[in-house]
Scaffold this motif. Structure first.
Motif, PDB file in Angstrom:
ATOM      1  N   ALA A   1      30.335  17.776   7.002  1.00  0.00           N
ATOM      2  CA  ALA A   1      30.493  16.233   6.747  1.00  0.00           C
ATOM      3  C   ALA A   1      29.538  16.173   5.422  1.00  0.00           C
ATOM      4  N   THR A   2      28.885  16.981   4.822  1.00  0.00           N
ATOM      5  CA  THR A   2      27.980  16.685   3.697  1.00  0.00           C
ATOM      6  C   THR A   2      28.672  17.030   2.456  1.00  0.00           C
ATOM      7  N   ASP A   3      28.715  15.989   1.625  1.00  0.00           N
ATOM      8  CA  ASP A   3      29.422  16.080   0.271  1.00  0.00           C
ATOM      9  C   ASP A   3      28.484  17.021  -0.558  1.00  0.00           C
ATOM     10  N   TYR A   4      27.027  16.486  -0.652  1.00  0.00           N
ATOM     11  CA  TYR A   4      26.321  17.090  -1.503  1.00  0.00           C
ATOM     12  C   TYR A   4      24.591  16.510  -1.309  1.00  0.00           C
ATOM     13  N   ALA A   5      23.621  17.497  -1.577  1.00  0.00           N
ATOM     14  CA  ALA A   5      22.261  17.157  -1.605  1.00  0.00           C
ATOM     15  C   ALA A   5      21.733  16.575  -3.036  1.00  0.00           C
ATOM     16  N   LEU A   6      20.656  15.922  -2.882  1.00  0.00           N
ATOM     17  CA  LEU A   6      20.121  15.584  -4.137  1.00  0.00           C
ATOM     18  C   LEU A   6      18.469  15.754  -3.777  1.00  0.00           C
ATOM     19  N   ALA A   7      17.669  15.982  -4.847  1.00  0.00           N
ATOM     20  CA  ALA A   7      16.165  15.620  -4.867  1.00  0.00           C
ATOM     21  C   ALA A   7      15.839  14.158  -4.532  1.00  0.00           C
ATOM     22  N   ALA A   8      15.055  13.755  -3.925  1.00  0.00           N
ATOM     23  CA  ALA A   8      14.710  12.377  -3.664  1.00  0.00           C
ATOM     24  C   ALA A   8      13.205  12.272  -3.419  1.00  0.00           C
ATOM     25  N   ILE A   9      12.933  11.015  -3.660  1.00  0.00           N
ATOM     26  CA  ILE A   9      11.422  10.510  -3.492  1.00  0.00           C
ATOM     27  C   ILE A   9      11.630   9.253  -2.719  1.00  0.00           C
ATOM     28  N   GLU A  10      11.033   9.331  -1.479  1.00  0.00           N
ATOM     29  CA  GLU A  10      11.012   8.161  -1.034  1.00  0.00           C
ATOM     30  C   GLU A  10       9.427   7.547  -0.995  1.00  0.00           C
ATOM     31  N   VAL A  11       9.408   6.090  -1.127  1.00  0.00           N
ATOM     32  CA  VAL A  11       8.393   5.209  -1.188  1.00  0.00           C
ATOM     33  C   VAL A  11       8.335   4.842   0.121  1.00  0.00           C
TER      34      VAL A  11
ATOM     35  N   GLN B   1       0.721  -1.212  -0.008  1.00  0.00           N
ATOM     36  CA  GLN B   1      -0.065  -0.161  -0.005  1.00  0.00           C
ATOM     37  C   GLN B   1       1.081   1.117  -0.108  1.00  0.00           C
ATOM     38  N   PRO B   2       1.748   1.301  -1.161  1.00  0.00           N
ATOM     39  CA  PRO B   2       2.772   2.726  -1.164  1.00  0.00           C
ATOM     40  C   PRO B   2       2.159   3.871  -1.086  1.00  0.00           C
ATOM     41  N   LYS B   3       3.119   4.699  -0.551  1.00  0.00           N
ATOM     42  CA  LYS B   3       2.868   6.118  -0.890  1.00  0.00           C
ATOM     43  C   LYS B   3       4.247   6.817  -1.140  1.00  0.00           C
ATOM     44  N   VAL B   4       4.245   7.783  -1.688  1.00  0.00           N
ATOM     45  CA  VAL B   4       5.339   8.756  -2.133  1.00  0.00           C
ATOM     46  C   VAL B   4       5.470  10.111  -1.481  1.00  0.00           C
TER      47      VAL B   4
END
Length: 265
Positions: free
Chosen positions: A134-144, A106-109
């Motif tokens: 400590a952070t190298d870079y950031a990325l746009a992301a979608i978690e399912v 029953q996924p959601k994003v």
């Protein structure tokens, strides 16, 4: 609660994920444990049992996710802090890479900002400077996200035990240094076929995604499992979750980070 009971709950959650058949909430069973562990500690012990099982089966941890970063959701679940779960390599997908919808229950994003680390975070109390360095870079992301609990009938200990309702995650392909993005003001839209289904921004994530990341860094170091160089950190939702009921492409646009697509087939 005995180790036997912890393992039994963990096994039920694993079987639910394997068969894609939901189970009833586990909070009642966890509450019966009482001493020596409180409910939250017991729930994390269940989560850890399944992490250990996955590692024993040859899977690889590649980072952590932070959940419950919305103050409104925390209030709804009666807690005053986020939760966390483990990210494994076989949960990771690239931008626009097809994902089998049938493998989920029953996924959601939800749209998020991911941080990728270049240094370990080992202090018990971290600062913005520690995290930025400590952070190298950031990325746009979608978690399912997905829940092995019937109808998403969850409370805090249910989602913690269920690896913070983790399932899959999708990372964008445009790495951006933190100096080049305003995390607080980063506006977000999440859309499907041109229809905007969710809006939000960086401030919705504990006031700033770095606040969430610092909370996680402190917590993991205190537990003796600090965040390490190369880890992916999903910092939390920038807006409301969206249920996925059919195949399609869900696109998250995050100001300063570009876009990322979760493609369900």
């Amino acid at each position: 609660m005995t180790q036997h009971n912890i393992q039994a709950i963990a096994a039920r959650l694993r079987e639910a994920e394997r068969t894609r058949e939901v189970i009833e909430p586990v909070r009642g069973e966890i509450a019966l444990g009482g001493i020596p562990l409180d409910d939250m500690s017991t729930a994390y012990a269940v989560q850890q049992a399944n992490i250990d099982a996955r590692i024993a089966a040859g899977e690889r941890i590649v980072g952590r996710k932070i959940g419950l970063t919305s103050l409104a959701v925390q209030k709804q679940l009666g807690v005053d802090q986020p939760d966390f779960g483990a990210l494994f390599a076989n949960m990771a997908y690239g931008d626009n890479q097809p994902m089998p919808l049938g493998s989920l229950i029953q996924p959601k994003v939800e749209a998020e900002i991911a941080l990728v680390l270049k240094h370990d975070l080992v202090r018990e109390k971290h600062t913005y400077v520690d995290l930025i360095n400590a952070t190298d870079y950031a990325l746009a992301a979608i978690e399912v996200v997905d829940s092995r609990i019937r109808g998403w009938d969850i409370r805090f200990v249910d989602t913690v035990a269920d690896n913070a309702s983790s399932a899959l995650f999708v990372l964008g392909s445009r790495p951006v240094p933190l100096a080049d993005v305003d995390l607080f003001n980063a506006a977000m839209t999440l859309e499907r076929d041109g229809e905007v289904l969710s809006r939000g921004g960086g401030a919705a994530c504990l006031g700033n995604p770095l606040n969430a990341a610092i909370w996680l860094a402190d917590r993991m170091a205190q537990l003796g499992t600090p965040l390490r160089a190369g880890d992916v950190v999903l910092t939390g939702a920038l807006g409301p979750m969206v249920a996925v009921t059919q195949p399609g492409i869900y696109t998250a646009n995050i100001e300063g980070l570009g876009s990322v697509r979760a493609t369900f087939v």
